[in-house]
Design a protein around this motif. Sequence first.
Motif, short mmCIF file in Angstrom:
data_model
loop_
_atom_site.label_atom_id
_atom_site.label_comp_id
_atom_site.label_asym_id
_atom_site.label_seq_id
_atom_site.Cartn_x
_atom_site.Cartn_y
_atom_site.Cartn_z
N THR B 111 0.92 -1.14 0.00
CA THR B 111 0.18 0.19 0.06
C THR B 111 0.88 1.08 -0.15
O THR B 111 0.36 2.31 -1.09
N TRP B 175 -10.09 4.89 -12.65
CA TRP B 175 -9.21 3.83 -12.79
C TRP B 175 -8.81 3.83 -14.10
O TRP B 175 -9.56 3.28 -15.20
N GLN B 182 -7.56 2.56 -8.53
CA GLN B 182 -8.22 3.20 -8.48
C GLN B 182 -7.52 4.43 -7.25
O GLN B 182 -8.11 4.06 -6.51
N SER C 399 -3.77 -2.24 -0.90
CA SER C 399 -3.65 -2.15 -1.98
C SER C 399 -4.29 -2.63 -2.98
O SER C 399 -4.14 -2.56 -4.54
N ALA C 400 -4.75 -3.67 -3.05
CA ALA C 400 -5.50 -5.11 -4.16
C ALA C 400 -6.79 -4.61 -3.86
O ALA C 400 -7.03 -4.37 -5.13
N ASP C 401 -7.36 -4.04 -2.76
CA ASP C 401 -8.57 -3.00 -3.05
C ASP C 401 -8.79 -1.89 -3.68
O ASP C 401 -10.08 -1.86 -4.94
N TYR C 402 -7.76 -1.36 -4.23
CA TYR C 402 -7.77 -0.40 -5.65
C TYR C 402 -7.91 -1.04 -6.13
O TYR C 402 -9.19 -0.27 -7.45
N GLN C 403 -7.85 -2.47 -6.44
CA GLN C 403 -8.24 -2.95 -8.02
C GLN C 403 -9.90 -3.76 -7.89
O GLN C 403 -10.46 -3.59 -9.03
N HIS C 405 -12.05 -3.20 -5.69
CA HIS C 405 -12.72 -1.82 -5.52
C HIS C 405 -13.84 -0.80 -6.41
O HIS C 405 -13.57 -0.98 -7.57
#
Lengths: 198, 323, 648
Positions: B111, B175, B182, C399-403, C405
């Motif tokens: 992150t 995104w 995104q 970090s993975a959730d950004y993809q 979400h």
Amino acid sequence: MKINDALPLEYRTEENSNKIFGFWLFLGAEIVLFSTLFAVYLTLWNRTGSGPTGKELFEINGVIWETVLLLTSSFTCGLGIHAMRLGMKKPMMIFFGITLLLGLGFLGIEITEFVNYVHEGATLQTSAFLSSLFVLLGTHGLHVTMGFLWGTGILIQIKRQGFTDETANKSFIFSLYWHFLDVVWIFIFSFVYLKGLM
Amino acid sequence: MKNKKRWLFTSILISIIMLLSGCNSMVVLNPKGPVAKTQSDTIIFSILMMAFVLLVVYILFVVMLTKYRASKTSDDYEPPHMEGNKWLELIWTVIPIIIVAILSVVTVRTTNAVEKVPAGYETQKPLVIYAASSNWKWHFSYPEENIETVNYVNIPTNRPVEFRLYSYGPITSFWVPQLGGQKYAMSDMVTKLNLVAEHEGSFMGKNSNFSGKGFAQMEFEVLAQTPAEYSKWVKDVKDTAPKLTEEEFNKLLKTEIVGRKSYTSTHLGFAPAPMDMSEHGHDGDSKTESTDSGKEPMDHSDMSNMDHSNMDMKDHSSMESGH
Amino acid sequence: MKWDEFFVTGEPMIYGAMVSIVLVSIAILVGLTYFKKWGYLWREWLTTVDHKRIGVMYILSALIMLFRGGVDALLMRTQLAVPESGFLDSQHYNEIFTTHGVIMILFMAMPFVIGLMNVVVPLQIGARDVAFPRLNAVSFWLFFAGAMLFNISFVIGGSPDAGWSAYFPLASLEFSPTVGNNFYSLALQISGIGTLMTGVNFIVTILKMRAPGMKLMRMPMFTWSVLITNVIILFAFPVLTVALALMMFDRIFGSQFFTMANGGMDMLWANLFWVWGHPEVYIVILPAFGIFSDIISTFSKKNLYGYKSMVFSMVIISLLSFLVWAHHFYTMGAGAMVNGFFSITTMLIAVPTGVKIFNWLFTLRKGKISFTSPMLYAMAFIPIFTFGGVTGVMLAMASADYQYHNTMFLVAHFHYVLIPGTVFGVLAGLHYWFPKLFGFRLNEARAKLAFWLIVVGFNVAFMPLFFLGLQGMTRRMYTYSADTGFGPLNFIATIGAFVLAIGFVVLCYNFYYSFRHSPRDEHGDPWDARTLEWSTPSPVPVYNFAKVPHVESQDAFWHSKKHNAPLYKEGPYEEIHMPNNSGQPFILGVIMFFAGFFLVFSWFTPAIIAGVGVVIMLALRSFERDHGYHISAKEIAATEQKLRGDSV
């Protein structure tokens, strides 16, 4: 019905002690409700947009009077419950009557305050700060109003029926509610008015 | 019960086949830049970890169901009373904690990594592009080049791009799956998204956060070009495209859905982004900027006296007439 | 508002709905009159304060709402089956996914769970009723008023269209100018108040009204889960109350909480909504855990493995549920620190949940497992829910959730936990306790057919969505073009949705079939079960227990059966004090409905009149002197004689 004479009148039946416990839980929910409103207020309090800030708006005189009235009413409410436990009907009714009148006085000042704000152009619609202020104070004021109506109802019932399991129970629960509103006001006084004036 | 097992087995098989055959179409697992690569690696790592967990549970499950069914025991079998077992329960508390700890370390590291300018690109000056959403389109402003596009964005490869996101209305989410995850675009603050394209190509970009009637059409193309091609494109735009006037921009805001557009100036001059950090001397040092943006949601306090209230008014009126 | 805007017009489907609503209403009215059932309906149901009947009404409402929400789902799936489909337009699709979400969570899952609580909890703890029977009726009628208010938006005024999470500024008057979101705020508010009262009621009931000897650590796991759930309700619902009130002020009274100008803050809504919304997920999932625990224990013929750690893990889950809300918007740019914190708290929930999974598995060990229909749901729950759970861990990683979400991956995940968790849970509970309520079991063959259709349909419907998410398909898009490549998987998902729907039809048909054909239950304990509710006859007499049971261990009824230790003390029956029925809760619900309805349309004068009506109802209740009635010992003896024969 099980009756335990060792307890104060308002606790004696199982049903009544359940009611008191249930009301404590309800007050727990009320604490969450007001905490959320405070959180909203503290998030928005200096997002005043084009409207006035708290410093420009608040007048300490009215607030002090409101505080005095509500604190005193909480005290007389406690005296009323004490009188009830001693079985003194008339003093209890007088103390409760004073409590309610003080509450009415509080409401009077608060309404005047609101009218003044609106006259100064500070309305619910003006800014996020004012929206949160009106809703926080209004929710408390609405609670006091409901408390006033409720207390009046209880007074009438005590006048008619005297102290019974039921009326004693109701009076006691009412007193919990009223003290709670006092505590909330102390937080409003500190986090809204004192913070705003500083 | 037999068909249940068979069903489980086939469904897992089908999933694996779908996974293998579909890898190219699965844009999230087909990264074209370091940010998306980090995320894709994280996802695959977590899938492997979780597959292990699933395997343990499924094996136990199948064993219990096959071994202890009533039809396999005698009629007078009386199951024992079992309170629990301290050691067993400790095991299945501690092992998950270890798994969560490993995943936590991975999560915090990745992150941090994806919030920053990707490793190896910190020294380059990033290309700043403002991406603003309005109704159901995207405006891209290039302050450096002084050009603006609508619904498509060209970027040079191997150079960090700093997207600064905000919205003229509902919350949207910017995104480009093959370049990176995104981030929200909101009306009262600017959020930042650092991306790098390491391969040339045309990538799908979209708003992923539901924003009303035209949401499904809110896509844009990201074209990653070599720096030389990119420069040529910028020059082309400057030679051929018209200037973006305030009047034109307001008209654009009102239009619900438009095609591609190009302009030789940006709207930032007459309608600046909310809370624009770059105009307050934060430019350049990307490290401090990323921490700044991390704290932004906490201190909106002084926002109200920023000049964007002026902007709000404008776009409100335009929104209303849009309906 | 002009009158021609009052009714929703222009859609054949909506005209169809209007006509069918009118026809069904007329049919009900005519039917009630023809069969002279008005008095019965009023006396036995609308005015009842009996927890069992209130529970049945909750469950019935939940099934109706399941139908409504399910039709919404089928419409969505039909629209998405093929690319560029013209079946629904954008606005219509947006309304449908909004109402689908709201109805399934708040008007299906919640009342189903609360209905089962109502039916079962007093019986499991050996109580005559809940602590406040009258308040219980008020809770139900407020819920019902809210549900009706929400559903009426379909034909009057227009449905909300900003998603079930109603994010601002999209849900503000500016971007959502119809009254749809007014319906949202007021309907949820009214039913939410009812839920809060349920919370208070059940905490008092469980903590204060247990039969003698039933210590906290002897309670059945379902009762434990209900206790913890209601504590969450108590602390989470006031946040929703405030959020909805602020929404109402913004939309109806022009305040500036979440607006884009004058200092309003859109993400404040998201925070408030999810501070309630995440605990809400556990409010609907924990009781399901409790139901599965009881069922797995009953049908393995074993006590629950790791009882203490089962309780403890639920307590941990309930605490953590208040510390994870921001994982619903990692992508708002709060920075790596904040997201890291919420990632870790979210993943930690996997630990107590895992403990529960292993405890269930070890309850099966050395058991004598019989695969009845409730047990089948429980057995399907374990693998499917675990799958949903591990995808939840994947989503928890910021970090993975950004993809993930806002994609179909997320949609797949939460259906993979809520359907095997909550829906299978309440269906298992319904099949399990059905004979307790009505005195006959649901037909097993048909129940199992429905089960397999539901399980297979579910997986076919939702497994493809994981892959669609990774392909970049976002949620809530009403259409997609053919060259996205989303077509084939969507088509498979749609087939699955229809199989699932057929499963529900079979399940409902089974109610009718079993009513006609199932043999009547004689002894009140058809499953050879373990907890107190099975020790009393089926259907349960109004007073629940003729004598108060005395509890000596966990699984009290099992203990008494195995050790020949009577639950009830010798001696004559004593008279039982019961609360009177009352029409007030129903009338209060009706008034609240109208108060909400008038506010939706900003008709302030009638709204104020309705508000005064509410105050009058409260005053009436305060001044009422109702001490209930007594059932005489003789009458109890006669009833028990009839229900049980000569024994006891």
